[in-house]
Write a protein that holds these residues in place. Structure first.
Motif, PDB file in Angstrom:
ATOM      1  N   ARG A  65       4.827 -11.944  50.832  1.00 10.22           N
ATOM      2  CA  ARG A  65       4.071 -11.488  49.665  1.00 10.22           C
ATOM      3  C   ARG A  65       3.542 -10.078  49.874  1.00 10.22           C
ATOM      4  N   ILE A  69       0.715  -7.609  48.457  1.00  9.54           N
ATOM      5  CA  ILE A  69      -0.492  -7.628  47.624  1.00  9.54           C
ATOM      6  C   ILE A  69      -1.115  -6.231  47.654  1.00  9.54           C
ATOM      7  N   LYS A 111      -7.377  -7.302  43.106  1.00 10.58           N
ATOM      8  CA  LYS A 111      -6.142  -7.425  43.868  1.00 10.58           C
ATOM      9  C   LYS A 111      -5.033  -7.894  42.955  1.00 10.58           C
ATOM     10  N   ARG A 112      -3.819  -7.449  43.250  1.00 10.63           N
ATOM     11  CA  ARG A 112      -2.705  -7.998  42.488  1.00 10.63           C
ATOM     12  C   ARG A 112      -1.454  -8.077  43.350  1.00 10.63           C
ATOM     13  N   ILE A 113      -0.567  -8.977  42.916  1.00  8.50           N
ATOM     14  CA  ILE A 113       0.710  -9.139  43.614  1.00  8.50           C
ATOM     15  C   ILE A 113       1.643  -8.014  43.181  1.00  8.50           C
ATOM     16  N   ASP A 140       5.409  -7.628  43.089  1.00 10.66           N
ATOM     17  CA  ASP A 140       6.601  -8.448  43.307  1.00 10.66           C
ATOM     18  C   ASP A 140       7.856  -7.591  43.217  1.00 10.66           C
ATOM     19  N   MET A 141       8.999  -8.209  43.476  1.00  5.91           N
ATOM     20  CA  MET A 141      10.275  -7.531  43.241  1.00  5.91           C
ATOM     21  C   MET A 141      10.393  -7.265  41.742  1.00  5.91           C
ATOM     22  N   VAL A 168      11.990  -7.343  38.214  1.00  8.38           N
ATOM     23  CA  VAL A 168      12.947  -8.204  37.514  1.00  8.38           C
ATOM     24  C   VAL A 168      13.662  -7.347  36.479  1.00  8.38           C
TER      25      VAL A 168
END
Lengths: 383, 363
Positions: free
Chosen positions: B338, B340, B348-350, B352-353, B355
C-alpha cells in the motif's frame, strides 16, 4: 499557489478541527449515533478524499456522499443512445473525458471508440462547435451533461451555433437539475441525514433561494460550500453550529463565488435554450419528476435526440448494484454486495465506480485505509 | 506485417560497395519501404549519415559486438526494449527521437547497467515529410552521443496512410552491469528512504499542453534526459541502494506502487516534500489531474537505506539532472503493498495504481 494555498493551510485546519470537535460535544444526539452530513456535490466528494478530510474528522461525524456526480447518475439507456449517435455514419461524437468509461448496456464510449467510432474528448462545448465549423462535411454531436454548473456553457454554445448558422452541430442534452433530486432524497422513508453541504458551483448559477424548502419544509440545515479543504471544514462547522443552536437555515460559506441570487445572465441563457422535462431517469434513484432539461422547440435543429434515430430504451440497473442505496446514504459503498469484487473502477457495474467523483470509486482509490478501519469498527460493534 | 517484412529490407543489410544515395523526394512514399533504390537512398541519406559508427559501417544484417570489451565493463548483460508512439512528434523540451534513446538508456541505467548499444527500428506512415524524419534522426544521434551509446543496427518499414500515426520507433538496448551492483525491488525493506531526482510530471504536462489541451503562457518543458551519469554517481554515494525505477508512464504513483507490491512493504509519501513545478501544479488543478500519475521521462525513484540517504541526496543534487532531488517518503512495516500519502493539509489518503487513463473531471 495564489487562491489555492490560502484555502489549504494545515494550521488553520487544526484550529477548525478543534472547534468542530468542541461543537460536537455540545450536541447531545452526537453521542448516540454519528451525525450524518451529506455533501450533495461530487466535487466535494473528490476534495474530501483527495485531502483525506474524513480521516481528520471526529468519529461522531459521518459524511454521506450524495448524488451530485452527473456522470454517476447517468442511466445505461442514455449511454446506449450516445453510442447510437456515435455510430451514425460521418459522425464526430464529442464528450467530456469522465463520461468515456460509463458503462452502457453493451459497451462504454471508450469501447465504442476502440471499435472505430470517432469519439473525441473536449474540455468545453465550444471546442465541439469549433470542430463542427472545421469539419463542415461531418456531423458533430456534443454530449451535454452536468448540473446547472455546466448548463450555461452548453446553452451559450447552442446560441452561438445559431448565430453562426452552423448546421452540422447538435447537442445530446442530458443536463439535470439538483433541486428535485435533493427533494426525492429528503422524501425517502429511510432518511437519517442531519444536514447538507450545498453544491457551490451549482449555487453560483442558481443562487441560494432554491434551497429554502430544505430549511422551511424539511427543517434541515444546508450550507453552500466551496471546494477547497478549508471550505469543506468550515462548512461542516457551520452545519454543526446550526444543529447545536437548533436552527435550520440556508447559509452561504462560499460567498466569494456564490452571489445570493445567482448569475442572472447564465440563468437567462439556460431559460432561453432549455425547458424542464416531465421526468428524467437517474441511475440508482429511478425516475424523478422535473429533474432534467431538454432543448426548446425553437432550437430543435440543434437537438441530437430529434436529429438522429435513437433507441431511447429504458435499461434497468444491474440487479446486484446498490448504487441507489449508497447515493441515499442508506449503506456505505463497501457494504454493497459487489463492491471491489465484481464492481471495480476497471470493470464498473454501477456508475458510482466510474468517475473519480463517484463515492465508490473514491473509496476504492483513496479510502482504503479509512474503509478498513470503519469495517473493523463495525465488526467490533456487531460482535 | 509479414507481408511488409518481405517487401522491406534490413537497414544494416544494404550493400557496402555502392555510392551513398541522396534523397530527392519531400515525403515518404511506399517506395521508400519497398527494398528498391528509393529505400537505399533513404537509408544512406538519412540513417547511415547520422548513425554512422564502425558496427553499422560493416553493413551486415546484424551488429557484431566484441564480448571481451563487454566483459571488461561487468559481469551481467542488461537487455531491454521500448516502443515510442508519442503524439505530437515534437513537443517543448524534446521529440520522439530523444525519447526513443533516453527511454531505453534509462531502462538500462535504473538496473545499474552502463548503457552501450542500441537498435533503432522505425515504422513510418507514408506521407511523412522527409525533413521531419531527418530532424528526428539527428535528434536521436545527439541524444545517443549525450548518453554515450551507439546505434548499431536498425530497420525501416513504411506502412499505408492510417496504418500508423506518422512515426513509431522501437529501440532495444544492451548494457553491462558492473560486478557487485545488485539492485531490485525485492531488496526494499522498511526504513529505506524514497528519493526522487527532480520535479514531477513535467513530461506529461508538456505533452498535454502541446496537444492543445491548455495554452499555458509559460510552457512547461519535458524533463526527458539520460539518467546514467546521475545513477552512477549516486550509487557510489549510496552503494546499498535497494531499488531504482524510471517513473515514466503512470508517473511516480505507479512506479512506487509496483515496488511496494514486489517488496511487500508499505510506503508513506509526504506531500509536503514532493517537488512540483508551480506551473504543473496549476495545470493539474485546472484540469483535475493528479501530478503523481503524470508521465516523466527523466525522473527516477530510488529506495536507499536510511543511513545512506543524505549522501545519495547530496550526490544527486551535485548534478544538473538531480539538482531538485528530494527525499519524499519511506518504506514502512505493515500495510503491505500500500502506498499512503500524508497530505499537506493533514489528512491521509491511499495512492493507488492508476486505473485506465486519467480522465479530466468536468466539474
Amino acid at each position: 499557489m495564489k487562491y489555492v494555498d490560502e484555502f489549504r493551510d494545515p494550521e488553520m485546519a487544526k484550529t477548525l478541527l478543534k472547534q468542530i470537535e468542541a461543537l460536537t460535544l455540545e450536541i447531545p444526539k452526537a453521542s448516540k449515533r454519528p451525525l450524518q452530513i451529506m455533501e450533495v456535490c461530487g466535487g466535494h466528494t473528490h476534495s474530501i478524499f483527495k485531502f483525506g478530510i474524513e480521516t481528520m474528522l471526529p468519529d461522531c461525524i459521518e459524511l454521506v456522499h450524495g448524488p451530485g456526480c452527473p456522470v454517476c447518475v447517468l442511466p445505461m439507456g442514455r449511454v446506449d443512445d450516445c453510442i447510437a449517435i456515435a455510430e451514425t455514419p460521418n459522425m464526430i461524437f464529442t464528450t467530456f473525458g469522465d463520461a468515456m468509461r460509463v458503462p452502457g448496456s453493451k459497451k462504454s464510449l471508450l469501447q465504442a471508440k476502440a471499435e472505430g467510432c470517432d469519439i473525441r474528448m473536449v474540455y468545453s462545448p465550444l471546442d465541439a462547435l469549433e470542430l463542427a465549423k472545421n469539419n463542415p462535411d461531418k456531423e458533430v454531436s456534443f454530449f451535454g451533461l452536468g448540473f446547472e454548473t455546466t448548463m450555461p456553457s452548453t446553452a451559450l454554445t447552442v446560441l452561438q451555433a445559431e448565430a453562426d448558422s452552423v448546421e452540422n452541430f447538435s447537442l445530446f442534452c442530458n443536463h439535470i437539475t439538483i433541486i428535485p433530486t435533493i427533494k426525492a432524497i429528503l422524501d425517502s422513508p429511510d432518511l437519517k441525514l442531519d444536514g447538507f453541504l450545498g453544491p457551490g458551483h451549482v449555487s453560483m448559477v442558481i443562487g441560494n433561494s432554491p434551497y429554502n424548502f430544505i430549511a422551511n419544509h424539511y427543517k434541515r440545515p444546508l450550507v453552500v460550500a466551496g471546494f477547497e479543504p478549508l471550505d469543506v471544514l468550515q462548512s461542516i462547522w457551520m452545519v454543526l453550529k446550526q444543529i447545536k443552536e437548533g436552527r435550520h437555515e440556508i447559509e452561504n460559506q462560499y460567498n466569494r463565488i456564490v452571489p445570493d441570487d445567482g448569475n442572472n445572465i447564465a440563468l437567462q441563457s439556460i431559460g432561453k435554450v432549455f425547458e424542464l422535462r416531465e421526468f428524467f431517469e437517474w441511475r440508482g434513484l429511478g425516475s424523478i419528476d422535473h429533474s432534467g432539461v431538454k432543448i426548446r422547440d425553437e432550437y430543435a435543429k440543434f437537438d441530437s435526440e430529434k436529429k438522429f434515430d435513437l433507441p431511447s430504451l429504458k435499461i434497468a440497473d444491474p440487479k446486484s448494484c446498490q448504487c441507489g442505496e449508497v447515493l441515499k446514504g442508506v449503506i456505505k459503498p463497501w457494504e454493497c454486495k459487489v463492491f471491489g469484487e465484481l464492481c471495480t473502477p476497471e470493470t464498473p457495474l454501477g456508475s458510482l465506480m466510474v468517475s473519480s467523483e463517484g463515492a465508490c470509486a473514491a473509496y476504492y482509490q483513496y479510502g482504503g485505509a479509512l474503509m478498513e478501519a470503519k469495517k473493523a469498527e463495525a465488526e467490533k460493534t456487531a460482535s | 506485417m509479414n507481408e511488409l517484412k518481405n517487401k522491406n529490407e534490413e537497414t544494416a543489410g544494404a550493400t557496402p560497395f555502392r555510392r551513398g544515395g541522396a534523397l530527392k523526394a519531400d515525403k515518404i512514399t511506399m517506395a521508400h519501404g519497398s527494398g528498391g533504390k528509393a529505400m537505399r537512398d533513404l537509408i544512406d541519406d538519412v540513417f547511415i549519415k547520422s548513425f554512422d559508427n564502425p558496427a553499422m559501417g560493416e553493413m551486415e544484417d546484424q551488429a557484431r559486438i566484441d564480448l571481451r570489451a563487454l566483459q571488461a565493463e561487468g559481469d551481467r548483460l542488461a537487455f531491454t526494449t521500448d516502443s515510442f508512439v508519442v503524439d505530437p512528434l515534437f513537443f517543448p523540451g524534446g521529440d520522439i527521437g530523444k525519447l526513443a534513446i533516453f527511454g531505453t538508456v534509462n531502462d538500462l541505467a535504473v538496473g545499474g547497467a552502463k548503457p552501450l548499444y542500441l537498435t533503432c527500428s522505425m515504422i513510418i506512415e507514408e506521407g511523412l515529410e522527409i525533413d521531419t524524419l531527418r530532424k528526428v534522426v539527428s535528434s536521436m544521434r545527439e541524444a545517443a552521443d549525450l548518453s554515450g551509446v551507439s546505434i548499431v543496427t536498425g530497420d525501416t518499414k513504411v506502412v499505408d496512410k492510417g496504418a500508423c500515426d506518422k512515426l513509431f520507433i522501437n529501440t532495444a538496448g544492451v548494457g553491462v552491469i558492473p560486478k557487485g551492483t545488485d539492485i531490485g525491488a525485492k531488496k526494499v525493506k522498511p526504513g529505506d528512504k524514497l528519493l526522487v531526482n527532480g520535479v514531477l510530471g513535467d513530461h506529461g504536462a508538456a505533452i498535454l499542453n502541446a496537444r492543445g489541451d491548455m495554452s499555458l503562457t509559460s510552457p512547461v518543458l519535458s524533463d526527458c534526459k539520460p539518467l546514467y551519469e546521475l545513477i552512477e554517481n549516486f550509487l557510489k554515494a549510496a552503494p546499498g541502494t535497494s531499488s531504482i525505477r524510471d517513473a515514466t508512464r503512470g508517473g511516480l504513483a505507479s512506479a512506487v506502487n509496483e515496488i511496494a507490491e514486489t517488496a511487500g512493504v508499505g510506503v508513506l509519501l509526504n506531500e509536503d516534500d514532493i517537488p512540483l513545478r508551480k506551473e504543473v501544479r496549476g495545470f493539474c488543478e485546472i484540469l483535475g489531474l493528479d501530478p503523481l500519475y503524470l508521465a516523466n521521462e527523466g525522473t527516477l525513484v530510488a529506495f536507499v537505506p536510511a543511513e545512506q540517504a543524505d549522501d545519495a541526496l547530496a550526490a544527486m543534487k551535485n548534478l544538473e539532472a538531480g539538482k531538485e532531488a528530494a527525499i519524499i517518503g519511506e518504506a514502512v512495516e505493515g500495510t503491505s503493498g500500500r502506498v499512503i500519502m500524508q497530505s499537506s493539509f493533514g489528512g491521509k489518503r491511499i495512492v493507488d495504481m492508476l486505473v485506465g487513463d486519467q480522465l479530466p473531471r468536468i466539474c
